[in-house]
Design a protein around this motif. Structure first.
Motif, mmCIF file in Angstrom:
data_model
loop_
_atom_site.group_PDB
_atom_site.id
_atom_site.type_symbol
_atom_site.label_atom_id
_atom_site.label_comp_id
_atom_site.label_asym_id
_atom_site.label_seq_id
_atom_site.Cartn_x
_atom_site.Cartn_y
_atom_site.Cartn_z
ATOM 1 N N GLU A 80 2.816 12.775 10.751
ATOM 2 C CA GLU A 80 2.368 12.307 12.073
ATOM 3 C C GLU A 80 1.068 11.502 12.006
ATOM 4 O OE1 GLU A 80 4.137 12.691 14.969
ATOM 5 O OE2 GLU A 80 5.669 13.447 13.585
ATOM 6 N N GLN A 81 0.380 11.558 10.870
ATOM 7 C CA GLN A 81 -0.896 10.858 10.724
ATOM 8 C C GLN A 81 -0.653 9.376 10.445
ATOM 9 O OE1 GLN A 81 -3.164 12.052 7.283
ATOM 10 N NE2 GLN A 81 -5.022 11.032 7.989
ATOM 11 N N VAL A 82 -1.190 8.508 11.285
ATOM 12 C CA VAL A 82 -1.073 7.061 11.096
ATOM 13 C C VAL A 82 -2.215 6.602 10.196
ATOM 14 C CG1 VAL A 82 -1.068 4.803 12.222
ATOM 15 C CG2 VAL A 82 0.046 6.755 13.335
ATOM 16 N N LEU A 83 -1.856 6.073 9.037
ATOM 17 C CA LEU A 83 -2.851 5.594 8.077
ATOM 18 C C LEU A 83 -3.180 4.121 8.306
ATOM 19 C CD1 LEU A 83 -1.299 7.228 4.886
ATOM 20 C CD2 LEU A 83 -3.147 8.131 6.317
ATOM 21 N N MET A 84 -2.184 3.370 8.765
ATOM 22 C CA MET A 84 -2.364 1.948 9.012
ATOM 23 C C MET A 84 -1.328 1.494 10.024
ATOM 24 S SD MET A 84 -1.932 -1.281 6.392
ATOM 25 C CE MET A 84 -0.160 -1.266 6.465
ATOM 26 N N ASP A 85 -1.737 0.660 10.935
ATOM 27 C CA ASP A 85 -0.826 0.034 11.902
ATOM 28 C C ASP A 85 -1.334 -1.389 12.101
ATOM 29 O OD1 ASP A 85 0.911 -0.715 13.895
ATOM 30 O OD2 ASP A 85 0.483 0.990 15.194
ATOM 31 N N ARG A 86 -0.674 -2.336 11.479
ATOM 32 C CA ARG A 86 -1.110 -3.739 11.513
ATOM 33 C C ARG A 86 0.103 -4.652 11.619
ATOM 34 N NH1 ARG A 86 -6.336 -3.976 9.920
ATOM 35 N NH2 ARG A 86 -7.110 -2.468 8.445
ATOM 36 N N PRO A 87 -0.116 -5.874 12.053
ATOM 37 C CA PRO A 87 0.962 -6.856 11.951
ATOM 38 C C PRO A 87 1.350 -7.013 10.478
ATOM 39 C CG PRO A 87 -0.800 -7.679 13.353
ATOM 40 C CD PRO A 87 -1.298 -6.417 12.707
ATOM 41 N N LYS A 88 2.619 -7.271 10.234
ATOM 42 C CA LYS A 88 3.118 -7.376 8.857
ATOM 43 C C LYS A 88 2.303 -8.361 8.023
ATOM 44 C CE LYS A 88 7.769 -6.006 10.048
ATOM 45 N NZ LYS A 88 8.929 -5.720 9.236
ATOM 46 N N ALA A 89 1.953 -9.510 8.596
ATOM 47 C CA ALA A 89 1.172 -10.505 7.846
ATOM 48 C C ALA A 89 -0.181 -9.934 7.430
ATOM 49 C CB ALA A 89 0.978 -11.770 8.674
ATOM 50 N N ALA A 90 -0.837 -9.205 8.315
ATOM 51 C CA ALA A 90 -2.131 -8.597 7.993
ATOM 52 C C ALA A 90 -1.948 -7.495 6.949
ATOM 53 C CB ALA A 90 -2.792 -8.043 9.251
ATOM 54 N N ALA A 91 -0.891 -6.702 7.067
ATOM 55 C CA ALA A 91 -0.613 -5.659 6.074
ATOM 56 C C ALA A 91 -0.394 -6.291 4.697
ATOM 57 C CB ALA A 91 0.605 -4.837 6.490
ATOM 58 N N LEU A 92 0.337 -7.408 4.659
ATOM 59 C CA LEU A 92 0.575 -8.114 3.400
ATOM 60 C C LEU A 92 -0.730 -8.579 2.762
ATOM 61 C CD1 LEU A 92 3.685 -10.295 4.173
ATOM 62 C CD2 LEU A 92 3.385 -8.884 2.152
ATOM 63 N N ARG A 93 -1.611 -9.113 3.584
ATOM 64 C CA ARG A 93 -2.868 -9.632 3.046
ATOM 65 C C ARG A 93 -3.825 -8.507 2.663
ATOM 66 N NH1 ARG A 93 -2.899 -14.858 6.200
ATOM 67 N NH2 ARG A 93 -2.398 -16.312 4.544
ATOM 68 N N ILE A 94 -3.990 -7.519 3.525
ATOM 69 C CA ILE A 94 -4.993 -6.475 3.298
ATOM 70 C C ILE A 94 -4.503 -5.423 2.304
ATOM 71 C CG2 ILE A 94 -6.325 -4.627 4.390
ATOM 72 C CD1 ILE A 94 -6.285 -6.451 6.954
ATOM 73 N N MET A 95 -3.393 -4.785 2.606
ATOM 74 C CA MET A 95 -2.894 -3.712 1.746
ATOM 75 C C MET A 95 -2.026 -4.253 0.612
ATOM 76 S SD MET A 95 -4.043 -0.740 2.398
ATOM 77 C CE MET A 95 -2.880 0.342 1.579
ATOM 78 N N GLY A 96 -1.653 -5.510 0.694
ATOM 79 C CA GLY A 96 -0.830 -6.111 -0.337
ATOM 80 C C GLY A 96 -1.654 -6.951 -1.284
ATOM 81 N N LEU A 97 -1.970 -8.170 -0.884
ATOM 82 C CA LEU A 97 -2.677 -9.089 -1.770
ATOM 83 C C LEU A 97 -4.062 -8.583 -2.168
ATOM 84 C CD1 LEU A 97 -1.610 -12.492 -0.196
ATOM 85 C CD2 LEU A 97 -1.109 -11.716 -2.509
ATOM 86 N N ASN A 98 -4.880 -8.201 -1.192
ATOM 87 C CA ASN A 98 -6.243 -7.760 -1.521
ATOM 88 C C ASN A 98 -6.225 -6.528 -2.423
ATOM 89 O OD1 ASN A 98 -6.911 -9.812 0.238
ATOM 90 N ND2 ASN A 98 -7.906 -8.499 1.734
ATOM 91 N N HIS A 99 -5.324 -5.612 -2.152
ATOM 92 C CA HIS A 99 -5.193 -4.390 -2.953
ATOM 93 C C HIS A 99 -4.826 -4.760 -4.397
ATOM 94 C CE1 HIS A 99 -3.207 -0.099 -3.010
ATOM 95 N NE2 HIS A 99 -4.005 -0.276 -4.030
ATOM 96 N N SER A 100 -3.873 -5.665 -4.558
ATOM 97 C CA SER A 100 -3.458 -6.101 -5.894
ATOM 98 C C SER A 100 -4.589 -6.819 -6.625
ATOM 99 C CB SER A 100 -2.257 -7.041 -5.800
ATOM 100 O OG SER A 100 -1.144 -6.357 -5.308
ATOM 101 N N ILE A 101 -5.312 -7.665 -5.903
ATOM 102 C CA ILE A 101 -6.418 -8.409 -6.504
ATOM 103 C C ILE A 101 -7.500 -7.439 -6.978
ATOM 104 C CG2 ILE A 101 -8.305 -10.014 -5.982
ATOM 105 C CD1 ILE A 101 -6.192 -11.460 -4.101
ATOM 106 N N HIS A 102 -7.771 -6.419 -6.191
ATOM 107 C CA HIS A 102 -8.738 -5.382 -6.579
ATOM 108 C C HIS A 102 -8.337 -4.742 -7.907
ATOM 109 C CE1 HIS A 102 -10.837 -1.525 -6.560
ATOM 110 N NE2 HIS A 102 -9.669 -0.927 -6.517
ATOM 111 N N HIS A 103 -7.086 -4.312 -8.010
ATOM 112 C CA HIS A 103 -6.632 -3.657 -9.236
ATOM 113 C C HIS A 103 -6.547 -4.642 -10.406
ATOM 114 C CE1 HIS A 103 -6.218 0.318 -7.696
ATOM 115 N NE2 HIS A 103 -5.360 -0.051 -6.762
#
Length: 172
Positions: A120-143
């Motif tokens: 029931e805990q919402v960890l993230m709720d974003r538009p798909k494009a923002a999720a792709l950039r923040i949790m996708g691309l930025n996350h990958s770039i960090h690692h």
């Protein structure tokens, strides 16, 4: 005046980052698969696999509306690759799947919400494009940045990321 779509911008950014990421992954020395620079750090092979597996997560952002970390039936990444060949084959396959998903999407779909939950805990709720950039691309770039530090510590030449590398002719 030329305008490009949200989808086109994300694809262009993705293509750029995928090319750089592949160059870094090509240098992962599997003879040091268990290397970790600190006890709290991931092992080298685990970190490299995580970077690749994040591609499948990005595909999920495009194709689904949510993901619950407690859902036992959700797809899970395969075992950690045991060779550079396995790692790069998975990278290429996951990259192609993500690119195809993005090509089949459009700007309107990319504005739809994606929700990441743990029960029931919402960890993230974003538009798909923002999720792709923040949790996708930025996350990958960090690692990927972490991985380049591992390479440097193992004395493996680091490729240029956003310009030359000190390990390349004409580098800094």
């Amino acid at each position: 005046m030329h305008t490009s779509s949200l989808q086109q911008n994300i694809l262009a950014e993705l293509d750029h980052e995928l090319a750089i990421t592949r160059k870094v992954l090509e240098r992962v020395p599997y003879e040091h698969a268990d290397y970790q620079p600190h006890p709290k750090s991931m092992k080298l092979a685990t970190l490299a696999a995580h970077i690749v597996n994040l591609l499948a997560f990005k595909t999920l952002f495009v194709q689904a509306d949510s993901r619950d970390f407690l859902d036992q039936s959700a797809p899970k990444p395969g075992p950690t690759p045991t060779s550079s060949q396995e790692l790069l084959e998975r990278f290429d396959a996951y990259s192609a799947t993500l690119r195809k998903a993005l090509q089949e999407s459009d700007d309107e779909k990319l504005t739809h919400s994606f929700q990441l939950t743990r029960g029931e805990q919402v960890l993230m709720d974003r538009p798909k494009a923002a999720a792709l950039r923040i949790m996708g691309l930025n996350h990958s770039i960090h690692h990927r940045g972490q991985l380049t530090v591992y390479l440097r510590l193992l004395d493996v030449p680091v490729p240029g990321i956003y310009g030359h590398s000190a390990d390349e002719p004409g580098g800094f």
